[in-house]
Structure formats: C-alpha cells, structure tokens
Scaffold this motif. Structure first.
Motif, PDB file in Angstrom:
ATOM      1  N   ILE A  28       0.740  -0.868   0.330  1.00  0.00           N
ATOM      2  CA  ILE A  28      -0.233  -0.117   0.050  1.00  0.00           C
ATOM      3  C   ILE A  28       0.740   1.192   0.299  1.00  0.00           C
ATOM      4  N   ARG A  29       0.528   2.317  -0.557  1.00  0.00           N
ATOM      5  CA  ARG A  29       1.726   3.345  -0.613  1.00  0.00           C
ATOM      6  C   ARG A  29       0.260   4.640  -0.962  1.00  0.00           C
ATOM      7  N   PRO A  38      -0.873  -8.019   4.579  1.00  0.00           N
ATOM      8  CA  PRO A  38      -1.702  -8.886   4.332  1.00  0.00           C
ATOM      9  C   PRO A  38      -3.216  -8.581   3.583  1.00  0.00           C
ATOM     10  N   GLN A  39      -3.478  -9.099   2.443  1.00  0.00           N
ATOM     11  CA  GLN A  39      -4.639  -8.271   1.095  1.00  0.00           C
ATOM     12  C   GLN A  39      -6.240  -7.959   2.816  1.00  0.00           C
ATOM     13  N   GLY A  40      -6.506  -9.465   2.965  1.00  0.00           N
ATOM     14  CA  GLY A  40      -7.360  -9.701   4.046  1.00  0.00           C
ATOM     15  C   GLY A  40      -7.400  -8.090   4.938  1.00  0.00           C
ATOM     16  N   VAL A  41      -5.923  -8.759   6.013  1.00  0.00           N
ATOM     17  CA  VAL A  41      -5.363  -7.026   7.041  1.00  0.00           C
ATOM     18  C   VAL A  41      -6.489  -5.603   6.691  1.00  0.00           C
ATOM     19  N   TRP A  42      -5.623  -5.536   5.447  1.00  0.00           N
ATOM     20  CA  TRP A  42      -5.945  -3.976   4.962  1.00  0.00           C
ATOM     21  C   TRP A  42      -7.560  -3.677   4.681  1.00  0.00           C
ATOM     22  N   GLU A  43      -8.065  -5.325   4.003  1.00  0.00           N
ATOM     23  CA  GLU A  43      -9.636  -5.088   3.599  1.00  0.00           C
ATOM     24  C   GLU A  43     -10.541  -4.205   4.826  1.00  0.00           C
ATOM     25  N   VAL A  44      -9.878  -5.138   5.402  1.00  0.00           N
ATOM     26  CA  VAL A  44     -10.471  -5.274   7.330  1.00  0.00           C
ATOM     27  C   VAL A  44     -10.025  -4.287   7.513  1.00  0.00           C
ATOM     28  N   VAL A  45      -9.169  -3.215   8.021  1.00  0.00           N
ATOM     29  CA  VAL A  45      -8.673  -2.143   8.374  1.00  0.00           C
ATOM     30  C   VAL A  45      -9.718  -1.122   7.395  1.00  0.00           C
ATOM     31  N   LEU A  46      -9.493  -1.471   5.859  1.00  0.00           N
ATOM     32  CA  LEU A  46     -10.276  -0.185   5.950  1.00  0.00           C
ATOM     33  C   LEU A  46     -12.063  -0.522   5.596  1.00  0.00           C
ATOM     34  N   PHE A  47     -12.513  -1.188   5.927  1.00  0.00           N
ATOM     35  CA  PHE A  47     -13.718  -1.801   6.443  1.00  0.00           C
ATOM     36  C   PHE A  47     -14.140  -1.045   7.630  1.00  0.00           C
TER      37      PHE A  47
END
Length: 118
Positions: A28-29, A38-47
């Motif tokens: 992520i930049r 990890p993609q899942g962690v990133w999406e959970v953080v965004l949500f």
C-alpha cells in the motif's frame, strides 16, 4: 442493545475469516508512506476505519435531529401553556356567568311579586 453486540461479534468473526482466507501480501502506498500487509488485513482495516468514520459523522446528524426535536418540543410546550391559559379564562368567565345568572333570576322573580303585593 444485545442485537447490536451480536451484530458486532458476527461482523468481527466474518472479518477475521475473510482476513484468514486472503493472506497474500499487498503493498500500500499513500503519499510518502508505504506498507506491506496481507490483503485480508488491509481490507478489514479499511472497512473498520470507514465504519468508524461514518459513525463519527452520524453523531453530527444525531445532535442536529436532537436540537430540532428540542426546538419543536419547546414550541409545543409554549402552545400548550397558552391553550391552558385560554381554557382557564373561558372557564372563569363561564363560572362568573353561572354565578351571576341566579341573581338575575331572583331579581326577575322578585319584581312581579313586588308588583302583586301592592
């Protein structure tokens, strides 16, 4: 209240399951920052951050609606007080008329008797 807690727990469980199933790393930049998560962690953080931000902004609408209802309640209280005062005035005038009415009847009934007595 219990339904909110159940919804939060269910959402957290589904988010953890999603993060566990999407373990591929994503870089992520943003501006000058760079993270690899990890993609899942990133999406959970965004949500989660989106939900928190929306909740924060919803507080403003709650305060706006609350002030609107307080203003309406104050106006209705003032109208009720005015109507109560009008009701009291009408009842007082009605009581005054009913008290004066028997005096008028006795004067009317007394006048013919005085005329017949002479």
């Amino acid at each position: 209240m219990k339904s909110y807690i159940l919804a939060i727990v269910l959402t957290m469980f589904l988010s953890a399951l999603f993060a566990f199933q999407n373990i591929g790393d994503v870089t992520i930049r943003f501006l000058i920052f760079e993270w690899t998560l990890p993609q899942g962690v990133w999406e959970v953080v965004l949500f989660s951050s989106g939900a928190a931000i929306m909740w924060f902004f919803s507080l403003f609408s709650v305060f706006e609606v609350r002030s609107k209802y307080k203003k309406e309640l104050k106006q209705k209280d003032e109208k009720i007080a005015a109507l109560e005062q009008e009701k009291k005035t009408i009842l007082d005038s009605f009581v005054a008329r009913t008290e004066a009415a028997p005096e008028n009847r006795s004067q009317e009934s007394g006048a013919p008797e005085a005329g017949t007595a002479e």
